[in-house]
Design a protein around this motif. Structure first.
Motif, PDB file in Angstrom:
ATOM      1  N   ASP A  84     -13.591  38.163   5.623  1.00  0.00           N
ATOM      2  CA  ASP A  84     -14.118  36.812   5.805  1.00  0.00           C
ATOM      3  C   ASP A  84     -13.558  35.872   4.746  1.00  0.00           C
ATOM      4  O   ASP A  84     -13.150  34.742   5.051  1.00  0.00           O
ATOM      5  CB  ASP A  84     -15.650  36.815   5.745  1.00  0.00           C
ATOM      6  CG  ASP A  84     -16.288  37.496   6.939  1.00  0.00           C
ATOM      7  OD1 ASP A  84     -15.638  37.552   8.008  1.00  0.00           O
ATOM      8  OD2 ASP A  84     -17.429  37.973   6.819  1.00  0.00           O
ATOM      9  N   THR A 127      -9.859  35.316   5.454  1.00  0.00           N
ATOM     10  CA  THR A 127      -9.696  34.393   6.581  1.00  0.00           C
ATOM     11  C   THR A 127      -9.882  32.955   6.129  1.00  0.00           C
ATOM     12  O   THR A 127      -9.161  32.049   6.562  1.00  0.00           O
ATOM     13  CB  THR A 127     -10.703  34.736   7.696  1.00  0.00           C
ATOM     14  OG1 THR A 127     -10.431  36.055   8.183  1.00  0.00           O
ATOM     15  CG2 THR A 127     -10.606  33.750   8.845  1.00  0.00           C
ATOM     16  N   ARG A 167     -12.397  39.445  15.644  1.00  0.00           N
ATOM     17  CA  ARG A 167     -11.966  38.640  14.498  1.00  0.00           C
ATOM     18  C   ARG A 167     -10.853  37.684  14.912  1.00  0.00           C
ATOM     19  O   ARG A 167     -10.821  36.533  14.490  1.00  0.00           O
ATOM     20  CB  ARG A 167     -11.522  39.545  13.344  1.00  0.00           C
ATOM     21  CG  ARG A 167     -11.112  38.769  12.093  1.00  0.00           C
ATOM     22  CD  ARG A 167     -10.972  39.681  10.898  1.00  0.00           C
ATOM     23  NE  ARG A 167     -12.264  40.219  10.493  1.00  0.00           N
ATOM     24  CZ  ARG A 167     -13.154  39.579   9.741  1.00  0.00           C
ATOM     25  NH1 ARG A 167     -12.886  38.352   9.295  1.00  0.00           N
ATOM     26  NH2 ARG A 167     -14.287  40.154   9.414  1.00  0.00           N
TER      27      ARG A 167
END
Length: 389
Positions: free
Chosen positions: A209, A212, A238
């Motif tokens: 996360d 990203t 994802r």
């Protein structure tokens, strides 16, 4: 007529090969999706080399395979990990590959994008003793080669940057500089550690996360310089979540060799284009499926492409980075090259039962233009291992 194939437990079983290949069409350009096949290189089987020697490439066979992909309407993603970049093909070989393939693309009107990395900065006994400025310069050197060749650039993940970067800000600095410098929009490539363990923690964190978030910051700061992103994390949800957060006009190219049919088909909120290693052996079938999708027939697209996933998952099974061995093996069986030899000796990276299952799955899909040739070559390989028919 049957062929005796070894199973995972060492037992032999009879398999009856098909006699006709899958019928596919050529010619019509693909319209609803932009589709690249990452392409393998063909080694020179007569070169007197060791696994540590620079790669010696059979240029005629290598370029002929790219013409095969272009003839079916696919783009070629050149000098990527499928071409054994960092696993037998060094930067000098990659640069020559980029120049030759780019010239060939121009001659035949084929689409091409080429990998830009930092593999001229290898690891030493003490790791990667480079500064961020040296890593950036390494990227710049390769970017110049790709742009001078007239190809689109794919900014690949860097082992050196993964080792040297101390924070997400280091990634933002290096990629920001490169994007400002690029003359045309590039494709950003996020290659997961299942493909290359040295890329663990890319974008500054092992938390996907957080990684990203940094990746999206790079794109948001330079949306006019990012044609698209290639995501190779083997995590369909994802990728979908990331795809929905991209700025308008930035494409998502799936690199998910486990879940590509559903990602390319998409949903009511969007879809992924494709840049896939599995489209090397699947080229004609994949192009046929996308032509069906071009007509709006999603069900027909899935009917063609869904059955290929079992083969893809087999080729890309752990350790995933050795999928190139299966790709080249199938190219040999399909008649695209006269031998099963790989740069770096990687033809030895998979087992005989693995090859046998790959042959069975590919034959069942009708991937071999000449099934009798594929059968004969499979029998030759089996005989080398002492499996007599």
């Amino acid at each position: 007529m049957t062929i005796q194939l070894p199973g995972a437990g060492g037992e032999l079983r009879a398999y009856t090969p098909r006699t006709e290949p899958l019928a596919v069409t050529t010619g019509a350009p693909l319209t609803s999706r932009t589709v690249f096949s990452a392409a393998h290189v063909v080694a020179d089987p007569y070169a007197d080399v060791s696994p540590d020697s620079p790669a010696v490439v059979d240029w005629d066979a290598t370029l002929a395979f790219r013409r095969h992909l272009w003839s079916h309407g696919l783009g070629v993603a050149e000098a990527m990990d499928t071409a054994q970049r960092g696993m037998g093909l060094d930067w000098a070989g990659a640069a020559e590959l980029i120049r030759r393939s780019s010239a060939e693309a121009k001659a035949v009107g084929g689409r091409i994008a080429c990998g830009v990395g930092t593999d001229q900065l290898p690891a030493t006994e003490i790791g990667y003793p480079y500064s961020l400025d040296e890593i950036r310069a390494g990227y710049e050197e390769q970017l110049a080669v790709v742009e001078e060749a007239g190809s689109q650039a794919i900014l690949m993940a860097s082992r050196a940057l993964a080792a040297v970067a101390k924070s997400p800000e280091d990634y933002l600095e290096v990629y920001g500089h490169l994007l400002r410098q690029a003359s045309e929009p590039v494709i950003l490539h996020w290659l997961g550690p299942m493909f290359d363990p040295a890329l663990e923690g890319y974008w500054g964190s092992t938390d996907l996360d957080a990684a990203t978030s940094t990746f999206l910051q790079v794109i948001a700061a330079h949306p006019d310089k990012v044609d698209g992103i290639k995501v190779s994390l083997l995590d369909a949800q994802r990728e979908i979540d990331l795809r929905r957060k991209l700025p308008d006009g930035v494409r998502c190219y799936t690199g998910d060799d486990f879940n590509y049919p559903e990602l390319i088909a998409g949903d009511d909120q969007g879809f992924s284009h494709a840049l896939l290693g599995i489209f090397d052996p699947l080229g004609p079938l994949a192009a046929e499926a996308v032509r069906v999708l071009d007509t709006g027939n999603t069900e027909g697209f899935r009917e063609l492409l869904d059955p290929t996933v079992e083969l893809s998952r087999h080729l890309f099974q752990t350790p995933t980075r050795f999928y190139k061995t299966g790709v080249v093996f199938l190219a040999w069986l399909a008649g695209h090259q006269s031998h099963f030899t790989m740069v770096g000796g990687l033809q030895s990276a998979r087992s005989l039962p693995h090859f046998a299952r790959a042959y069975e799955l590919a034959d069942g899909l009708g991937l071999f233009p000449d099934p009798a040739l594929a059968e004969a070559r499979m029998k030759n390989l089996l005989s080398l291992y002492g499996v007599n028919q």
